[in-house]
Design a protein around this motif. Sequence first.
Motif, mmCIF file in Angstrom:
data_model
loop_
_atom_site.group_PDB
_atom_site.id
_atom_site.type_symbol
_atom_site.label_atom_id
_atom_site.label_comp_id
_atom_site.label_asym_id
_atom_site.label_seq_id
_atom_site.Cartn_x
_atom_site.Cartn_y
_atom_site.Cartn_z
ATOM 1 N N GLY A 137 52.946 31.375 43.922
ATOM 2 C CA GLY A 137 53.813 31.587 42.524
ATOM 3 C C GLY A 137 53.263 32.472 41.446
ATOM 4 N N THR A 138 52.029 32.871 41.599
ATOM 5 C CA THR A 138 51.495 33.775 40.487
ATOM 6 C C THR A 138 51.734 35.053 40.449
ATOM 7 O OG1 THR A 138 49.586 34.069 41.837
ATOM 8 C CG2 THR A 138 49.410 32.407 40.616
ATOM 9 N N LEU A 139 52.273 35.745 41.889
ATOM 10 C CA LEU A 139 52.736 37.323 41.678
ATOM 11 C C LEU A 139 54.011 37.237 40.864
ATOM 12 C CD1 LEU A 139 51.771 38.386 45.243
ATOM 13 C CD2 LEU A 139 50.539 38.310 43.239
ATOM 14 N N SER A 140 54.898 36.094 41.269
ATOM 15 C CA SER A 140 56.443 36.021 40.503
ATOM 16 C C SER A 140 56.097 36.014 38.922
ATOM 17 C CB SER A 140 57.323 35.174 40.969
ATOM 18 O OG SER A 140 56.686 33.892 41.016
ATOM 19 N N ASP A 141 55.159 35.031 38.623
ATOM 20 C CA ASP A 141 54.698 34.917 37.322
ATOM 21 C C ASP A 141 54.449 36.181 36.648
ATOM 22 O OD1 ASP A 141 55.602 32.086 37.548
ATOM 23 O OD2 ASP A 141 53.765 31.439 37.486
ATOM 24 N N PHE A 187 45.306 30.288 36.471
ATOM 25 C CA PHE A 187 44.382 30.962 37.468
ATOM 26 C C PHE A 187 43.036 30.001 37.537
ATOM 27 C CE2 PHE A 187 46.417 35.030 36.089
ATOM 28 C CZ PHE A 187 47.511 35.011 37.256
ATOM 29 N N LEU A 188 42.655 29.486 36.285
ATOM 30 C CA LEU A 188 41.503 29.095 36.161
ATOM 31 C C LEU A 188 41.705 27.625 37.105
ATOM 32 C CD1 LEU A 188 38.768 28.941 35.029
ATOM 33 C CD2 LEU A 188 39.617 27.787 32.721
ATOM 34 N N THR A 189 42.746 26.980 36.723
ATOM 35 C CA THR A 189 43.012 25.707 37.529
ATOM 36 C C THR A 189 42.828 25.841 39.263
ATOM 37 O OG1 THR A 189 44.377 24.844 35.740
ATOM 38 C CG2 THR A 189 44.585 23.699 37.839
ATOM 39 N N HIS A 190 43.562 27.105 39.460
ATOM 40 C CA HIS A 190 43.485 27.050 40.981
ATOM 41 C C HIS A 190 42.109 27.418 41.378
ATOM 42 C CE1 HIS A 190 47.801 27.153 41.894
ATOM 43 N NE2 HIS A 190 48.103 27.753 40.805
ATOM 44 N N MET A 191 41.440 28.031 40.500
ATOM 45 C CA MET A 191 40.110 28.685 41.090
ATOM 46 C C MET A 191 39.096 27.297 41.114
ATOM 47 S SD MET A 191 39.551 32.201 39.553
ATOM 48 C CE MET A 191 39.916 32.092 37.988
ATOM 49 N N GLU A 226 40.072 24.132 41.465
ATOM 50 C CA GLU A 226 40.602 23.288 42.720
ATOM 51 C C GLU A 226 39.885 23.826 44.076
ATOM 52 O OE1 GLU A 226 44.708 23.135 42.279
ATOM 53 O OE2 GLU A 226 44.612 21.561 40.466
ATOM 54 N N ASP A 227 40.088 25.042 44.339
ATOM 55 C CA ASP A 227 39.632 25.630 45.583
ATOM 56 C C ASP A 227 38.963 26.955 45.414
ATOM 57 O OD1 ASP A 227 39.546 26.621 48.329
ATOM 58 O OD2 ASP A 227 41.753 25.935 48.696
ATOM 59 N N HIS A 228 37.663 26.736 45.601
ATOM 60 C CA HIS A 228 36.833 28.227 45.732
ATOM 61 C C HIS A 228 37.402 29.451 46.458
ATOM 62 C CE1 HIS A 228 35.292 26.654 49.536
ATOM 63 N NE2 HIS A 228 34.913 27.988 49.906
ATOM 64 N N LYS A 229 38.287 28.925 47.283
ATOM 65 C CA LYS A 229 38.841 30.067 48.051
ATOM 66 C C LYS A 229 39.657 31.000 47.239
ATOM 67 C CE LYS A 229 38.636 27.890 52.578
ATOM 68 N NZ LYS A 229 39.408 27.163 53.829
ATOM 69 N N ASN A 230 40.065 30.492 46.287
ATOM 70 C CA ASN A 230 41.228 30.930 45.530
ATOM 71 C C ASN A 230 40.462 31.859 44.281
ATOM 72 O OD1 ASN A 230 43.256 29.930 46.383
ATOM 73 N ND2 ASN A 230 43.202 28.226 45.158
ATOM 74 N N ILE A 231 39.157 31.864 44.297
ATOM 75 C CA ILE A 231 38.069 32.787 43.199
ATOM 76 C C ILE A 231 38.427 34.118 43.265
ATOM 77 C CG2 ILE A 231 36.072 33.206 42.401
ATOM 78 C CD1 ILE A 231 35.159 30.430 43.150
ATOM 79 N N ALA A 232 38.344 34.928 44.493
ATOM 80 C CA ALA A 232 38.543 36.136 44.506
ATOM 81 C C ALA A 232 39.824 36.682 44.107
ATOM 82 C CB ALA A 232 38.192 36.683 46.298
ATOM 83 N N ALA A 233 41.034 36.016 44.835
ATOM 84 C CA ALA A 233 42.420 36.283 44.167
ATOM 85 C C ALA A 233 42.579 36.200 42.842
ATOM 86 C CB ALA A 233 43.159 35.483 45.130
ATOM 87 N N GLY A 234 42.090 35.041 42.299
ATOM 88 C CA GLY A 234 42.124 34.328 40.967
ATOM 89 C C GLY A 234 41.666 35.470 40.221
ATOM 90 N N MET A 235 40.437 36.032 40.250
ATOM 91 C CA MET A 235 39.691 37.100 39.465
ATOM 92 C C MET A 235 40.496 38.268 39.347
ATOM 93 S SD MET A 235 37.341 35.604 37.786
ATOM 94 C CE MET A 235 36.656 37.292 37.031
ATOM 95 N N HIS A 236 41.227 38.719 40.358
ATOM 96 C CA HIS A 236 41.901 40.031 40.463
ATOM 97 C C HIS A 236 43.166 39.525 39.555
ATOM 98 C CE1 HIS A 236 39.931 42.470 43.315
ATOM 99 N NE2 HIS A 236 40.166 41.636 44.465
#
Length: 238
Positions: free
Chosen positions: A120-124, A172-176, A178-188
């Motif tokens: 959902g983040t790309l469309s946002d 983004f912060l919530t996703h990161m 909740e799941d450390h796998k989202n950290i790289a994408a979340g930072m970008h």
Amino acid sequence: MNDNHIVASFDRDLESIQATMVKMGGLVEQALSDAALALRTRDVELAEKVRRGDKVVDELDLMLKSDAARLLALRSPTARDLRLVLAVMEISSHLERCGDYAKNIAKRTMAMSGAGAITGTLSDLARMAAFVETMVRDTLDAFIQRDPVKAAEIIERDAEADQIYNTLFRSFLTHMMEDHKNIAAGMHLHFIAKNIERVGDHATGIAEQTIYAVTGALPEDDRPKQDPITIGLQESDV
């Protein structure tokens, strides 16, 4: 050389630097639109096109500044004409920075190639980019129309752009968290969102220069200079 020729030549010089500015504006609008599309569709080739295209905007900025400096030296404009030249130079700088941010978005899109994305983040982000792109387009229209009222309305929109950014940052912060796998994408994605938000700031700067060119006074700036979320960002991204 008679006075009429001098006046006509001066008008042509003024029109020339404004035409260069408008051309820059069109390229920046397209770059922002293409960068958002490349992000949403994960189109690396389009992102690379945006990255390469920034060089043209930089060259136009240098050309405009050179022509404006020559105009100031040879014509010695005063009053409203002087304000117009100074405003166009400032607007050129704002547009050049907007082009840099479009390039940064494209580079981040390329860096994310093959990596996972947060649902959902790309469309946002694309919606936020469209909102800010409209700010840029409308603020350039306000300058062309010499409309300080419209320019003031665009300044007010910057608060909404900031709010959209803050909402995305929390997401983004919530996703990161909740799941450390989202950290790289979340930072970008966070860097991309911040670049989009900065474009809104520069659209506001263009609106302020429009008001200055028409009225001779800059609006009072009571906007916060930096929100706490920017702490830790690299200079190349902001």
